[in-house]
Scaffold this motif. Structure first.
Motif, mmCIF file in Angstrom:
data_model
loop_
_atom_site.group_PDB
_atom_site.id
_atom_site.type_symbol
_atom_site.label_atom_id
_atom_site.label_comp_id
_atom_site.label_asym_id
_atom_site.label_seq_id
_atom_site.Cartn_x
_atom_site.Cartn_y
_atom_site.Cartn_z
ATOM 1 N N THR A 41 0.904 -1.092 -0.223
ATOM 2 C CA THR A 41 -0.149 -0.126 0.258
ATOM 3 C C THR A 41 0.752 1.367 -0.101
ATOM 4 O O THR A 41 0.401 2.491 -0.349
ATOM 5 C CB THR A 41 -1.005 -0.419 1.295
ATOM 6 O OG1 THR A 41 -0.255 0.019 2.269
ATOM 7 C CG2 THR A 41 -1.866 -0.846 1.112
ATOM 8 N N ARG A 42 1.991 1.188 0.518
ATOM 9 C CA ARG A 42 2.367 2.344 0.375
ATOM 10 C C ARG A 42 4.593 1.846 -0.305
ATOM 11 O O ARG A 42 5.213 1.345 0.854
ATOM 12 C CB ARG A 42 2.888 3.031 2.176
ATOM 13 C CG ARG A 42 1.976 3.671 1.935
ATOM 14 C CD ARG A 42 1.367 4.388 3.226
ATOM 15 N NE ARG A 42 -0.492 5.171 3.687
ATOM 16 C CZ ARG A 42 -0.603 4.015 4.678
ATOM 17 N NH1 ARG A 42 -0.766 2.646 4.620
ATOM 18 N NH2 ARG A 42 -2.422 4.457 4.474
ATOM 19 N N PHE A 43 4.702 3.064 -0.107
ATOM 20 C CA PHE A 43 6.846 2.802 -0.402
ATOM 21 C C PHE A 43 6.883 3.975 -0.030
ATOM 22 O O PHE A 43 6.779 5.040 -1.158
ATOM 23 C CB PHE A 43 7.039 2.206 -1.742
ATOM 24 C CG PHE A 43 7.935 2.118 -2.232
ATOM 25 C CD1 PHE A 43 9.423 1.955 -1.908
ATOM 26 C CD2 PHE A 43 8.492 2.859 -3.611
ATOM 27 C CE1 PHE A 43 10.655 1.721 -1.368
ATOM 28 C CE2 PHE A 43 9.650 3.279 -3.843
ATOM 29 C CZ PHE A 43 10.835 2.698 -3.209
ATOM 30 N N TYR A 44 8.149 3.540 0.330
ATOM 31 C CA TYR A 44 9.086 5.441 1.270
ATOM 32 C C TYR A 44 10.729 5.549 0.774
ATOM 33 O O TYR A 44 10.947 4.566 1.059
ATOM 34 C CB TYR A 44 9.011 5.479 2.303
ATOM 35 C CG TYR A 44 7.038 6.117 3.033
ATOM 36 C CD1 TYR A 44 6.305 7.171 2.997
ATOM 37 C CD2 TYR A 44 6.633 4.956 3.580
ATOM 38 C CE1 TYR A 44 5.457 7.250 3.496
ATOM 39 C CE2 TYR A 44 4.772 5.315 4.484
ATOM 40 C CZ TYR A 44 4.685 5.512 3.693
ATOM 41 O OH TYR A 44 3.332 6.474 4.470
ATOM 42 N N GLU A 55 7.908 11.988 1.249
ATOM 43 C CA GLU A 55 6.969 11.485 0.866
ATOM 44 C C GLU A 55 6.324 9.558 0.415
ATOM 45 O O GLU A 55 7.531 9.396 -0.631
ATOM 46 C CB GLU A 55 5.785 12.798 -0.466
ATOM 47 C CG GLU A 55 5.800 13.521 0.428
ATOM 48 C CD GLU A 55 4.795 15.037 -1.089
ATOM 49 O OE1 GLU A 55 4.763 14.120 -2.129
ATOM 50 O OE2 GLU A 55 5.282 15.744 -1.068
ATOM 51 N N ASP A 56 4.951 9.153 0.131
ATOM 52 C CA ASP A 56 4.554 8.239 -0.666
ATOM 53 C C ASP A 56 4.738 8.400 -1.948
ATOM 54 O O ASP A 56 4.120 8.895 -2.359
ATOM 55 C CB ASP A 56 3.491 7.622 0.540
ATOM 56 C CG ASP A 56 2.943 6.135 -0.534
ATOM 57 O OD1 ASP A 56 3.919 5.675 -1.013
ATOM 58 O OD2 ASP A 56 2.010 5.830 -0.443
ATOM 59 N N VAL A 57 5.970 7.486 -2.294
ATOM 60 C CA VAL A 57 6.236 7.200 -4.017
ATOM 61 C C VAL A 57 5.128 6.482 -4.412
ATOM 62 O O VAL A 57 4.690 7.463 -5.744
ATOM 63 C CB VAL A 57 7.022 6.204 -4.018
ATOM 64 C CG1 VAL A 57 7.131 5.643 -5.728
ATOM 65 C CG2 VAL A 57 8.622 6.698 -3.611
ATOM 66 N N ARG A 85 11.046 2.184 2.482
ATOM 67 C CA ARG A 85 10.392 1.444 3.498
ATOM 68 C C ARG A 85 8.954 0.794 2.663
ATOM 69 O O ARG A 85 8.322 2.135 2.124
ATOM 70 C CB ARG A 85 9.849 2.515 4.580
ATOM 71 C CG ARG A 85 8.720 1.983 5.449
ATOM 72 C CD ARG A 85 8.954 3.486 6.527
ATOM 73 N NE ARG A 85 7.820 2.657 7.565
ATOM 74 C CZ ARG A 85 8.051 2.083 8.644
ATOM 75 N NH1 ARG A 85 8.873 2.272 8.966
ATOM 76 N NH2 ARG A 85 6.825 2.050 9.235
ATOM 77 N N PHE A 86 8.651 -0.123 3.176
ATOM 78 C CA PHE A 86 7.488 -1.243 2.517
ATOM 79 C C PHE A 86 6.242 -1.908 3.407
ATOM 80 O O PHE A 86 6.040 -2.340 4.171
ATOM 81 C CB PHE A 86 7.878 -2.603 1.586
ATOM 82 C CG PHE A 86 9.244 -1.529 0.734
ATOM 83 C CD1 PHE A 86 8.690 -1.537 -0.544
ATOM 84 C CD2 PHE A 86 10.515 -2.713 0.900
ATOM 85 C CE1 PHE A 86 9.902 -1.083 -1.386
ATOM 86 C CE2 PHE A 86 10.940 -1.969 -0.096
ATOM 87 C CZ PHE A 86 10.792 -1.217 -1.503
ATOM 88 N N GLU A 87 5.624 -0.898 2.749
ATOM 89 C CA GLU A 87 4.171 -1.046 3.866
ATOM 90 C C GLU A 87 3.066 -2.246 3.139
ATOM 91 O O GLU A 87 2.812 -1.841 1.974
ATOM 92 C CB GLU A 87 3.834 0.747 4.482
ATOM 93 C CG GLU A 87 3.996 1.218 5.358
ATOM 94 C CD GLU A 87 3.956 2.356 5.436
ATOM 95 O OE1 GLU A 87 2.662 2.492 6.104
ATOM 96 O OE2 GLU A 87 4.831 2.997 7.072
ATOM 97 N N ALA A 95 4.937 -8.103 7.301
ATOM 98 C CA ALA A 95 5.445 -6.486 8.177
ATOM 99 C C ALA A 95 6.143 -5.756 7.567
ATOM 100 O O ALA A 95 6.987 -6.187 6.447
ATOM 101 C CB ALA A 95 6.624 -7.137 9.507
ATOM 102 N N THR A 96 5.675 -4.043 8.239
ATOM 103 C CA THR A 96 6.410 -3.595 7.328
ATOM 104 C C THR A 96 8.196 -3.530 6.857
ATOM 105 O O THR A 96 9.032 -4.200 8.002
ATOM 106 C CB THR A 96 6.462 -2.054 8.430
ATOM 107 O OG1 THR A 96 5.120 -1.707 8.140
ATOM 108 C CG2 THR A 96 7.128 -0.908 7.466
ATOM 109 N N THR A 97 8.745 -3.389 5.712
ATOM 110 C CA THR A 97 10.391 -3.813 5.861
ATOM 111 C C THR A 97 10.986 -2.232 5.428
ATOM 112 O O THR A 97 10.344 -2.093 3.862
ATOM 113 C CB THR A 97 10.139 -4.726 4.032
ATOM 114 O OG1 THR A 97 9.695 -6.174 4.943
ATOM 115 C CG2 THR A 97 10.915 -5.223 3.589
ATOM 116 N N GLU A 98 11.945 -2.864 5.521
ATOM 117 C CA GLU A 98 12.938 -1.617 5.388
ATOM 118 C C GLU A 98 14.570 -2.346 4.462
ATOM 119 O O GLU A 98 14.045 -3.221 5.064
ATOM 120 C CB GLU A 98 12.661 -0.410 6.282
ATOM 121 C CG GLU A 98 12.112 0.035 6.938
ATOM 122 C CD GLU A 98 12.723 1.128 8.446
ATOM 123 O OE1 GLU A 98 13.395 0.703 8.359
ATOM 124 O OE2 GLU A 98 10.733 1.567 8.346
#
Length: 117
Positions: A41-44, A55-57, A85-87, A95-98
């Motif tokens: 859902t989100r990639f920073y 910002e979220d890419v 960072r991947f959500e 889990a959220t991955t970095e």
């Protein structure tokens, strides 16, 4: 004397202009593949060493399982190493991955299933 100063100013201006062209930042591009079974859902991303995520890419977009998206990071910087960072969607088993990568050298990046720790 005035023409010598004008000539010197022209040379200095040419050197400055040439320097500015050589440090011009290029966009970083790569393919991001969601190889997980959950919606991303989100990639920073932010340059390594920066304390806050930018910002979220994705903006309003998501990356469904099995999909690939072309990513462009056009932040005007001349660095290559970025933290990412991947959500995943709420309720996902992931889990959220970095991670940190040299985006200048990377043509693609694939996320795989990981269990939360």
């Amino acid at each position: 004397m005035k023409s010598k100063i004008s000539g010197l100013i022209a040379i200095v201006a040419a050197v400055i202009a040439a320097s500015a062209v050589s440090v011009h930042a290029e966009d970083l591009t790569f393919k991001l593949t969601n190889g997980t079974n959950s919606v991303l859902t989100r990639f920073y991303s932010s340059p390594t060493g920066v304390d806050e995520w930018e910002e979220d890419v994705f903006g309003e977009n998501v990356l469904d399982p099995g999909e690939t998206m072309d990513i462009t990071i056009a932040d005007g910087r001349t660095v290559c190493k970025y933290d990412m960072r991947f959500e995943f969607e709420e309720g996902s088993n992931l889990a959220t991955t970095e991670d940190s990568q040299d985006l200048c050298a990377m043509g693609s990046y694939t996320l795989t299933n990981r269990r939360p720790s």
